[in-house]
Scaffold this motif. Structure first.
Motif, short mmCIF file in Angstrom:
data_model
loop_
_atom_site.label_atom_id
_atom_site.label_comp_id
_atom_site.label_asym_id
_atom_site.label_seq_id
_atom_site.Cartn_x
_atom_site.Cartn_y
_atom_site.Cartn_z
N ASP A 116 -54.13 19.54 51.50
CA ASP A 116 -54.49 20.85 52.09
C ASP A 116 -54.94 20.82 54.27
OD1 ASP A 116 -55.51 21.40 49.75
OD2 ASP A 116 -57.28 20.46 49.38
N SER A 117 -54.87 19.51 54.37
CA SER A 117 -55.09 19.25 56.31
C SER A 117 -53.19 19.79 56.63
CB SER A 117 -55.03 18.25 55.93
OG SER A 117 -56.30 18.03 56.35
N LEU A 118 -52.87 19.90 55.81
CA LEU A 118 -50.76 19.79 56.21
C LEU A 118 -50.25 21.41 55.66
CD1 LEU A 118 -49.13 16.45 55.49
CD2 LEU A 118 -50.41 17.12 57.49
N ARG A 119 -51.20 21.66 54.95
CA ARG A 119 -50.98 22.75 54.28
C ARG A 119 -51.38 24.06 55.36
NH1 ARG A 119 -46.92 25.59 51.79
NH2 ARG A 119 -47.66 26.19 54.16
N GLU A 120 -52.44 23.95 56.04
CA GLU A 120 -52.50 24.68 57.15
C GLU A 120 -52.30 24.48 58.26
OE1 GLU A 120 -56.33 23.73 58.19
OE2 GLU A 120 -57.75 23.65 55.89
N LEU A 121 -51.38 23.24 58.92
CA LEU A 121 -50.75 23.30 60.02
C LEU A 121 -49.43 24.00 59.67
CD1 LEU A 121 -51.26 19.40 61.25
CD2 LEU A 121 -52.39 21.58 62.00
N MET A 122 -48.62 23.62 58.56
CA MET A 122 -47.39 23.97 58.77
C MET A 122 -46.58 26.07 58.92
SD MET A 122 -46.12 20.76 55.98
CE MET A 122 -44.31 21.69 55.74
N PRO A 123 -45.92 26.28 58.50
CA PRO A 123 -45.35 27.80 58.43
C PRO A 123 -44.73 27.94 57.25
CG PRO A 123 -43.60 26.24 59.11
CD PRO A 123 -44.78 25.13 58.77
N GLU A 124 -45.44 29.29 56.63
CA GLU A 124 -45.23 30.01 55.66
C GLU A 124 -43.81 29.37 54.66
OE1 GLU A 124 -47.72 31.35 53.99
OE2 GLU A 124 -49.50 30.94 55.14
N PRO A 125 -44.06 29.51 53.57
CA PRO A 125 -42.66 28.60 52.80
C PRO A 125 -41.69 29.47 53.67
CG PRO A 125 -44.26 28.42 51.74
CD PRO A 125 -44.53 29.82 51.87
N ALA A 126 -40.50 29.16 53.37
CA ALA A 126 -38.68 29.96 53.32
C ALA A 126 -38.89 31.72 52.40
CB ALA A 126 -37.79 29.48 53.96
N GLY A 127 -38.58 32.05 52.84
CA GLY A 127 -38.18 34.02 52.05
C GLY A 127 -36.82 33.34 51.29
N GLU A 128 -36.76 34.43 49.75
CA GLU A 128 -35.70 34.59 49.52
C GLU A 128 -33.98 34.15 50.18
OE1 GLU A 128 -35.82 37.60 46.76
OE2 GLU A 128 -37.25 37.01 45.87
N ALA A 129 -34.34 34.95 51.50
CA ALA A 129 -32.39 34.78 52.68
C ALA A 129 -32.93 33.76 53.12
CB ALA A 129 -32.86 35.25 53.25
N GLU A 130 -33.65 32.46 53.20
CA GLU A 130 -32.97 31.59 53.51
C GLU A 130 -33.35 30.30 52.91
OE1 GLU A 130 -36.52 29.76 55.43
OE2 GLU A 130 -36.30 31.34 57.37
N GLU A 131 -33.76 30.67 51.23
CA GLU A 131 -32.82 29.91 49.98
C GLU A 131 -31.36 30.43 49.01
OE1 GLU A 131 -35.82 30.99 46.84
OE2 GLU A 131 -37.69 30.21 47.77
N ASN A 132 -31.26 31.29 49.45
CA ASN A 132 -29.45 31.32 49.40
C ASN A 132 -28.47 30.57 49.89
OD1 ASN A 132 -31.08 33.79 47.55
ND2 ASN A 132 -30.42 35.56 49.00
N ASP A 133 -29.30 30.48 51.71
CA ASP A 133 -28.43 29.49 52.74
C ASP A 133 -28.76 28.27 52.22
OD1 ASP A 133 -27.68 32.29 54.06
OD2 ASP A 133 -29.42 31.88 55.58
N ASP A 134 -29.82 28.22 51.84
CA ASP A 134 -29.60 26.63 51.16
C ASP A 134 -28.64 26.35 49.87
OD1 ASP A 134 -33.06 25.93 51.66
OD2 ASP A 134 -31.22 25.85 52.82
N ASP A 135 -29.46 27.41 49.24
CA ASP A 135 -27.47 26.92 47.78
C ASP A 135 -26.36 27.27 48.02
OD1 ASP A 135 -29.53 27.96 46.14
OD2 ASP A 135 -30.12 29.78 46.10
N GLU A 136 -26.01 28.18 49.03
CA GLU A 136 -24.91 28.27 49.57
C GLU A 136 -24.03 26.47 50.50
OE1 GLU A 136 -23.63 31.39 52.23
OE2 GLU A 136 -24.38 32.79 51.09
N ALA A 137 -25.40 26.09 51.30
CA ALA A 137 -24.97 24.74 51.86
C ALA A 137 -24.41 23.78 50.34
CB ALA A 137 -26.24 24.36 52.37
N ILE A 138 -25.48 23.83 49.64
CA ILE A 138 -25.36 22.74 48.18
C ILE A 138 -23.96 22.87 47.53
CG2 ILE A 138 -27.02 21.75 45.88
CD1 ILE A 138 -29.37 23.08 47.39
N SER A 139 -24.25 24.14 47.28
CA SER A 139 -22.72 24.25 46.80
C SER A 139 -21.40 23.28 47.05
CB SER A 139 -22.27 25.36 46.24
OG SER A 139 -21.89 26.69 47.57
N SER A 140 -21.11 23.83 48.48
CA SER A 140 -20.58 23.31 49.67
C SER A 140 -20.63 22.02 49.35
CB SER A 140 -20.12 23.50 51.08
OG SER A 140 -21.55 22.80 51.46
#
Length: 460
Positions: free
Chosen positions: A157-181
């Motif tokens: 709970d304490s860390l959740r208040e400090l951290m930014p919001e989760p990344a959107g779908e666009a960033e997740e797609n970029d991660d998928d490309e990185a994983i596939s490579s």
């Protein structure tokens, strides 16, 4: 870049235990002795759906300028400077100490969000110490027990208040490309462990590669304890390099902490793809060096030999003799690259990195089947296997089962009767024919199924 949190606090409050809990592995050494952690260590942490980078640091402690303690604090200050937030850890069972109050002011001056963590809060004694933590003025203390995994929901709970919001779908797609490579070996970082006897100059070499004082160095042997990994880009190629504690003879290791450090270094060797065995130029190829090289070969890792402190050698003659000495003393890894370097002055670094890339390529090599069959026929014709008990040994064919390291299976008539000397002949012949210098080569014998084994013998 992921959100980064540095764990800080005085020695022996459980920072490394909390680090291990967050990354889900026992990466950092943990012991009751204060001051175990010296270098800063990074890891990818997960707490619920939160993912972030966490940095374990040495305990904040005061020391004379230039001393090892002072340089440990410099490492901690560097971690704080690179972090987005801090976790200030206190020992709830011990209660507040003057050092806690002093370092709380230090954390405030960093001008970064701080989460106050009261570790070892299990039991009534821990609760009382946690209440004292309010006096630090860093907000509500989060009561946890890193060793037992208690209180992590409150920490979430304490860390959740400090951290930014989760990344959107666009960033997740970029991660998928990185994983596939990641399947492309040429794009993966080469994992390199640098090992050797104490005070061989391992940390100094890595600092030169990084271009900064990332790792603690000292004239005293045994400065490095944890196996610290760092990312290095050298002429466009990515490397993940592991600095390790010095490996002494087992009979000389008495303290528990050194045993833990050695075990951590051995894990780094097993995790690596290429292992650089670093020797002191003035005391090279000693018995312990040969033992370490034999260990690397048995673990099936590519080997590169770096003879450090070459700048101290008068006249610097005898470079050619290094190759001869290595082949004579280490026949099991014949042809392993030998490079004379100076980690302090940066001499020979280009040759060393080139040797690492070459050794990695050989370690990953697959031999064409047609060429392998030609070699096998020539090798057996040139030197047939000896007869055992008057019975001829028949070697049928060979196939490569895998790389990393190159491994082969020879199908034959009686696997248990083939002498070790003949296996060594095949290994050396294979190494020379296909230019596999230095890398371990594995040849396994396997008997072909006898199609007539099910038939009964005729009565005489």
């Amino acid at each position: 870049m992921s959100f980064t949190i540095a764990i800080i606090g005085r020695p022996n409050v459980g920072k490394s235990t909390l680090f291990n809990r967050l990354v889900g592995q026992k990466l950092a050494l943990v012991d009751d002795e204060p001051g175990v952690t010296r270098d800063r260590r990074e890891g990818e942490a997960r707490l619920g759906d939160l993912e972030f980078t966490v940095i374990d640091t040495a305990g904040l402690d005061e020391g004379a300028r230039g001393s090892l303690t002072a340089r440990m604090q410099e490492q901690t200050e560097a971690a704080i400077a690179s972090a987005d937030a801090l976790m200030f850890v206190i020992d709830a069972r011990a209660g507040l100490t003057p050092n806690d109050r002093s370092f709380a002011d230090f954390a405030r001056r960093a001008d970064k969000p701080v989460v106050l963590v009261a570790n070892k809060s299990e039991g009534k004694q821990g609760e009382a110490g946690a209440m004292e933590a309010w006096a630090l003025g860093l907000g509500e203390p989060v009561q946890v027990s890193a060793e037992h995994g208690e209180g992590l929901s409150d920490l979430y709970d304490s860390l959740r208040e400090l951290m930014p919001e989760p990344a959107g779908e666009a960033e997740e797609n970029d991660d998928d490309e990185a994983i596939s490579s990641e399947g492309d070996l040429s794009k993966r970082p080469i994992r390199v462990a640098i090992v050797g006897r104490p005070n061989a100059g391992k940390s100094t070499l890595i600092n030169h590669l990084l271009g900064e004082e990332r790792l603690l160095t000292s004239p005293e042997a045994g400065t490095t304890r944890d196996s610290i990994s760092v990312e290095i880009n050298w002429q466009g190629r990515e490397f993940r390099v592991f600095d390790t504690a010095g490996l002494r003879r087992r009979s000389r290791i008495e303290q528990k902490l050194e045993k833990l450090s050695v075990a951590d270094a051995l894990r780094a060797v097993r995790f690596a793809e290429v292992v650089v065995l670093m020797m002191d130029a003035q005391n090279r190829f000693e018995e312990q060096d040969l033992r370490i090289a034999d260990l690397i070969e048995r673990e099936g890792r590519a080997l590169v030999i770096a003879v450090n402190k070459w700048d101290l050698m008068e006249g610097k003659s005898g470079v050619a003799s290094l190759r001869t000495d290595a082949d004579y003393l280490l026949p099991q890894v014949k042809g392993a690259p030998v490079v004379a370097v100076s980690g302090l002055r940066g001499e020979g670094i280009d040759r060393l990195m080139g040797a690492i890339e070459q050794a990695w390529a050989v370690w990953n090599r697959r031999v064409p089947t047609a060429a392998l069959n030609r070699w096998f026929e020539q090798a057996v014709d040139a030197n047939p296997p000896p007869a055992v008990s008057g019975r001829r040994l028949k070697l049928n064919y060979v196939t490569q089962t895998k790389a990393r390291p190159p491994s082969f299976v020879v199908f034959c008539s009686r696997a248990d009767a083939v002498p070790e000397s003949y296996l060594r002949y095949l290994v050396n012949s294979l190494r020379g024919f296909f230019d596999l210098p230095g890398t371990p080569v594995r040849i396994t014998l396997r008997e072909k199924a006898n199609p007539f084994a099910h038939r009964r013998k005729r009565p005489s």
